[in-house]
Structures are given as structure tokens and as C-alpha cells.
Design an enzyme around this catalytic site. Sequence first.
Site, PDB file in Angstrom:
ATOM      1  N   CYS A   1       0.862  -1.172   0.000  1.00 62.33           N
ATOM      2  CA  CYS A   1       0.000   0.000   0.000  1.00 62.33           C
ATOM      3  C   CYS A   1       0.901   1.225   0.000  1.00 62.33           C
ATOM      4  O   CYS A   1       2.093   1.145   0.272  1.00 62.33           O
ATOM      5  CB  CYS A   1      -0.896   0.037   1.238  1.00 62.33           C
TER       6      CYS A   1
ATOM      7  N   GLY B   1      -0.291   0.460  -5.002  1.00 60.20           N
ATOM      8  CA  GLY B   1      -1.642  -0.047  -4.832  1.00 60.20           C
ATOM      9  C   GLY B   1      -2.576   0.554  -5.855  1.00 60.20           C
ATOM     10  O   GLY B   1      -2.722   1.771  -5.921  1.00 60.20           O
TER      11      GLY B   1
ATOM     12  N   ASN C   1       0.362   1.092   6.125  1.00 58.71           N
ATOM     13  CA  ASN C   1       1.044   0.283   5.124  1.00 58.71           C
ATOM     14  C   ASN C   1       1.775  -0.831   5.860  1.00 58.71           C
ATOM     15  O   ASN C   1       2.584  -0.573   6.740  1.00 58.71           O
ATOM     16  CB  ASN C   1       2.030   1.140   4.328  1.00 58.71           C
ATOM     17  N   GLY C   2       1.482  -2.072   5.523  1.00 55.85           N
ATOM     18  CA  GLY C   2       2.117  -3.209   6.175  1.00 55.85           C
ATOM     19  C   GLY C   2       1.091  -4.272   6.500  1.00 55.85           C
ATOM     20  O   GLY C   2       0.005  -4.316   5.913  1.00 55.85           O
TER      21      GLY C   2
ATOM     22  N   TYR D   1      12.031  -4.378  -6.266  1.00 54.81           N
ATOM     23  CA  TYR D   1      10.842  -4.287  -7.117  1.00 54.81           C
ATOM     24  C   TYR D   1       9.821  -3.248  -6.689  1.00 54.81           C
ATOM     25  O   TYR D   1       9.323  -2.491  -7.508  1.00 54.81           O
ATOM     26  CB  TYR D   1      10.171  -5.664  -7.179  1.00 54.81           C
TER      27      TYR D   1
END
Length: 487
Positions: A18, A44, A123-124, A264
Site C-alpha cells: 500500500c 496499490g 502500510n504493512g 521491485y
Amino acid sequence: MQPFYAHPFDDDKLKEECGIFGVIGVSDASNFTALGLHALQHRGQEAGGIVSYDPSTGFNSARRFGYVRDNFTKADVMETLPGSLAIGHVRYSTAGSKGATAIRDVQPFFGEFSMGGAAIAHNGNLTNAAALRRELIERGSIFQSSSDSECIIHLMARSIQKNISERIKDALRRVEGAFSVVAMTRTKLIGVRDPLGVRPLVLGRIGDSAWALSSETCGLDIIGAEFVREIEPGEMVVIEDGKVNSTRPFAPAKSRFCIFEHVYFSRPDSILGGRSVYETRRAIGVELAKEAPVDADLVCPVPDSGTPAAIGYSQQSGIPYAMGIIRNQYMGRTFIEPSESIRNMGVRLKLNVNRALIKGKRVILVDDSVVRGTTSRKIKDMILEAGAAEVHFRIASPPTAWPCFYGVDTPERSKLLAATMTEEEMREWIGVDSLKFITLNGLYRAAGEANGRDDASPKYCDACFSGDYPIAPLDKLEEGFQMKAAE
């Protein structure tokens, strides 16, 4: 509402987690936030949301499926989000329901407390979310979503602390796993990273007194903010009246930043840990060429994520770099639900081979990773059909043999090619002349660790490659997940 479909041919990549963003001290904070989220769209694409605060209207929110550009550039939406303080979130579902019906799972989440409202974006992934959820429900909490992140709001509600900032600390001390958080009250913008710093978060300044928080530096660049520094692992910053106050609410721990951010997830124009993501990926290609040389005529990236590593491989090996595969830039990740005949075209809807360049050549294809391997097989078939004499795969990460539980949507272990096959078996299954992955030590060297990985105290979280999980995945262990046996 028109459903939002994930691209049907992107299921052979690890999905980004995210992206989070927040800004305080500008007159049109929601517009700044929309720009920041647009820059973080790669993290996202499923949905996004923005919450703003204005003294005359209070807290305002908008949550939508699809791209930021399609939802948060419209005047009728942005006019409902006034104020000088806002936070936002772009989502790929790593926990909770997936699909177009789960608008309740779209962040930021909002809660009204006795001392005022607060919104939070995460985020996570919380590795003890299931246990916390059971406990909270038993104690009377009523959940509105299936997201693990909502646990934070309920833990805040049950805290006896007298202000929102302290309640956030209380809540985050109860959770385990990976989290970078942006939150807001009526007057404060708050940022927090988990003690290991698994997920990124950076601080930027806009002019003299406005501030921004972003998952990556590219989110600061788009709004013209000056990158100040990274929020450190285990740090909490509270920004109010143009000032940044820093505290350390957690016990000290050695950081374990996600190394796959370098490989990435992050945009190549971002800076992570003081290093250019692009330069790290180019260095990965250099290491690959040293570790796994092969006689060939061309080095070709699998676009777009394999491009910097392919450039590095070409520079180190002296083999010419060429765009042997062309990406359809207008495909995006939204796509009308395809018929079976269209679906059978597979990766060809997204990538096409430069036949005139490839014919008769020995080709090195450089890609970022191999997950299930299905896309690698299709690309190999396309290259051979175009007349290539040989096809050699070079992969800019070690074999992905373990699932991630820290905010990345990973297939279960049995579906990861490297979990069930040796490198030679993978080569035979994909059907290429050679297949080589960068070693874990090579990846560490490319990321700036000259001596490679220190097995006793690794700098990064590399669990997807090594099976060395720095945070016990409690929920998954309860479901029966088997950790790697001690050697």
C-alpha cells in the site's frame, strides 16, 4: 458503480503493499495528497481514499475504487475535502476482503473519540491481527471492515490515555508485524514506523512551515517538497504548528528494512536508506553479470521492472542492451473482465516481442523475480516464436521460496516455484537454455553491504528468500504454517 478488476495477467508478480501520504500546513491539503497518492500509485491500484479536516466542516472523507487519476482529480470530489490537513492511502489488499464489494476496507479509517476524531492509514501487515480481533470482539468492539488495520482504531478506543497521540502509541505497542502509519487529528499530522522499520516512510518540507509524510520520496517530488529525512525505525513524529516533535515509543530493535523494496516495489526514482533505488537495481545487474555470465548477443529487460538490472548486466558483461520486449504502455492494470478467448492471449496483451531485433539472436532476459513461473514460460515462448536462437533468464533477486507476512500479497508456499523445485528443475520447467538467480550475498552487495549478508545479524528483512522471519507470523502459525527448520 463499475467494478474494478485487477489486471488478469499480473498474477505472477508479488503485489505491492500500500502507499500512504499526509500533508499539513497547506491551504488545499487534499489536492496535495491526491498528487502524492498519484506518485505512489504503483504501491496499490485497487482503491484509494483521502480524509481531510477543516474547522468549518470537520472531518471529510472520500473512498473510491480504481486509480487516483480517475477519482481524485474531479472537482465534485475534491470540493468535499477542504482543509489544510489531509492523509491518504492507495490500496492493494494484503489483508481483508478482496474485490470490488469491500469499500469498507478502503483506508484511511476514522474514529471519533472523547477528545476528538482521528483518521489513520496503514502500510504493512499485522501478524497478530486475528488474535487481537478475537479479543476486541469478545470485549464488545464492532468491526466495520475485514482489514487488519482496523484493529488499531479499536485499540485506540480502549486506551485510557488523554490524547490521540498517546492512544496511538498505546495501540501500536499492542500490535505485532510491519507498519508504517500516517494519522491525523484536528491539528496534528502523525507518522510512525514499526521498531524494525520493515516498511518505508519519509518526511518532507514544503516551504517554511508545511510538512508532508510519504511512503517514498517520489511522493514528495511530485508536490515540490524537500526531502528532509526518513522516519527512523521505531520513531513517531507529531507535526503541529509547523514543528516536528519526535519520540521513541517502542523498545529498541535492530532494523530489518524490506530488501524487496530495493528489488521491485519502490519506484526507481525514489531514495531508500540514502541509496538511489535505480542505482541499487543497476548494481544488482552488475552483480548478476559477475555471478552468472553467459555468451549471448543481447541483454533484454522484461519491462519495466527488469530494466535497471538489465542495464547493469549489459554494462558489466559488455553484451549490448536492447529493448527486445515492448510493453503496451496503455494497458494499465484495469481491464474489462475478459472472455476466455481473450484471456488465452495471456501476456501478449501486455508485452510484445521486437521480432526484427530478436530473430537469430542469443538473448539474455533480465527480470526482477520468479514467483509462480507461469509468466516466465509465456515470455520464453514469445521469444522463441520470434526466432531467438537461445533464451537465458537472469533474475534480479534470489529464488522466492517463502511467503511474506509483512504487507505483501504472496501466494501460499506450495504455489511458489522455488519452494518446490531446484534451480535446474525450474530451468527445465520454464524451458530456457539457462536460468540463474542473483545470490542473497550478491543482492546484499548490490544494496551496499560490501561483505554480503551477515547471517548472524542481517541488515534487511529477506524472509521471502531465506525463510528467516524477523517477526513471528503468529496468525499464520496458528493456521498451521511451518517455519523453516533451524540449521
